[in-house]
Design a protein around this motif. Structure first.
Motif, short mmCIF file in Angstrom:
data_model
loop_
_atom_site.label_atom_id
_atom_site.label_comp_id
_atom_site.label_asym_id
_atom_site.label_seq_id
_atom_site.Cartn_x
_atom_site.Cartn_y
_atom_site.Cartn_z
N ARG A 71 -12.87 -5.51 -7.74
CA ARG A 71 -12.17 -4.86 -6.65
C ARG A 71 -12.04 -3.38 -6.92
N ASN A 72 -11.89 -2.66 -5.86
CA ASN A 72 -11.71 -1.22 -5.95
C ASN A 72 -10.31 -0.93 -6.49
N ALA A 73 -10.21 -0.01 -7.42
CA ALA A 73 -8.92 0.31 -8.01
C ALA A 73 -7.96 0.91 -6.99
N LEU A 74 -8.48 1.66 -6.05
CA LEU A 74 -7.65 2.26 -5.01
C LEU A 74 -7.03 1.20 -4.12
N GLU A 75 -7.80 0.19 -3.78
CA GLU A 75 -7.28 -0.90 -2.95
C GLU A 75 -6.18 -1.65 -3.68
N GLU A 76 -6.36 -1.90 -4.96
CA GLU A 76 -5.34 -2.58 -5.76
C GLU A 76 -4.05 -1.77 -5.79
N TYR A 77 -4.19 -0.46 -5.96
CA TYR A 77 -3.02 0.43 -6.01
C TYR A 77 -2.28 0.40 -4.68
N GLN A 78 -3.01 0.45 -3.57
CA GLN A 78 -2.39 0.45 -2.26
C GLN A 78 -1.69 -0.87 -1.96
N LYS A 79 -2.23 -1.98 -2.46
CA LYS A 79 -1.59 -3.27 -2.25
C LYS A 79 -0.26 -3.36 -2.98
N LYS A 80 -0.20 -2.77 -4.15
CA LYS A 80 1.01 -2.86 -4.96
C LYS A 80 2.10 -1.90 -4.52
N GLN A 81 1.75 -0.86 -3.74
CA GLN A 81 2.74 0.10 -3.29
C GLN A 81 3.64 -0.53 -2.22
N LYS A 82 4.90 -0.16 -2.27
CA LYS A 82 5.84 -0.66 -1.27
C LYS A 82 5.61 0.10 0.03
N LYS A 83 5.66 -0.62 1.13
CA LYS A 83 5.46 0.00 2.43
C LYS A 83 6.81 0.49 2.95
N SER A 84 6.80 1.65 3.57
CA SER A 84 8.03 2.23 4.09
C SER A 84 8.41 1.54 5.39
N GLN A 85 9.64 1.11 5.47
CA GLN A 85 10.16 0.44 6.67
C GLN A 85 11.02 1.39 7.51
N LEU A 86 10.97 2.67 7.21
CA LEU A 86 11.85 3.63 7.87
C LEU A 86 11.61 3.68 9.37
N SER A 87 10.37 3.79 9.78
CA SER A 87 10.08 3.93 11.21
C SER A 87 10.52 2.69 11.99
N SER A 88 10.26 1.51 11.46
CA SER A 88 10.66 0.29 12.17
C SER A 88 12.17 0.16 12.22
N ASN A 89 12.86 0.56 11.15
CA ASN A 89 14.33 0.52 11.15
C ASN A 89 14.91 1.50 12.16
#
Length: 150
Positions: A71-89
């Motif tokens: 797998r691509n290392a960048l894809e792995e990094y992006q999967k592990k990052q927490k997604k911001s819920q600010l806009s939906s909140n």
């Protein structure tokens, strides 16, 4: 030791060496059966059999590099990052039907600010007027003495 005992020991040793070189080869421990690997103790035989059979199974089921996905290392990094819920909140709170009064929200915000550890209100600095050690009468007396002598 007597010479006869030594000779007899050497003869037995020679017989053993001749027997292994002719037809008998040393058994490979991986190819031997489970029953040949078990000790002669009467206790724990079932446990030993289970352990040896488990070891044989694990040897066969080793994962190979061919089965792994690269797998691509960048894809792995992006999967592990927490997604911001600010806009939906924000959307949820802005669209909510229950609105609070401005006075209530100001009170809540004011109380919350005081609870934060970084909150250190500035203490009012008392301005002290400069006070002289000498009084006005002493100044006039000094002035008269200093200038009168000249």
């Amino acid at each position: 030791m007597s010479i006869s005992v030594l000779k007899r020991g050497l003869e037995l040793l020679n017989e053993d060496l001749k027997g292994t070189t002719k037809g008998q080869k040393k058994k490979n421990p991986k190819k031997t059966s489970v029953m040949d690997q078990i000790s002669t103790n009467k206790q724990g035989v079932k446990k030993q059999i289970r352990r040896l059979q488990a070891n044989n199974k694990t040897r066969k089921n080793k994962a190979t590099v061919k089965d792994k996905q690269i797998r691509n290392a960048l894809e792995e990094y992006q999967k592990k990052q927490k997604k911001s819920q600010l806009s939906s909140n924000l959307e949820y709170f802005l669209e909510s039907s229950c609105k609070t009064q401005d006075s209530c929200t100001k009170k809540i915000v004011q109380q919350n600010v005081g609870r934060q550890s970084r909150y250190h209100p500035e203490k009012p600095v008392k301005k002290q007027e400069k006070q002289s050690i000498f009084t006005e009468a002493e100044f006039q007396k000094f002035q008269q003495e200093y200038f009168s002598k000249r």
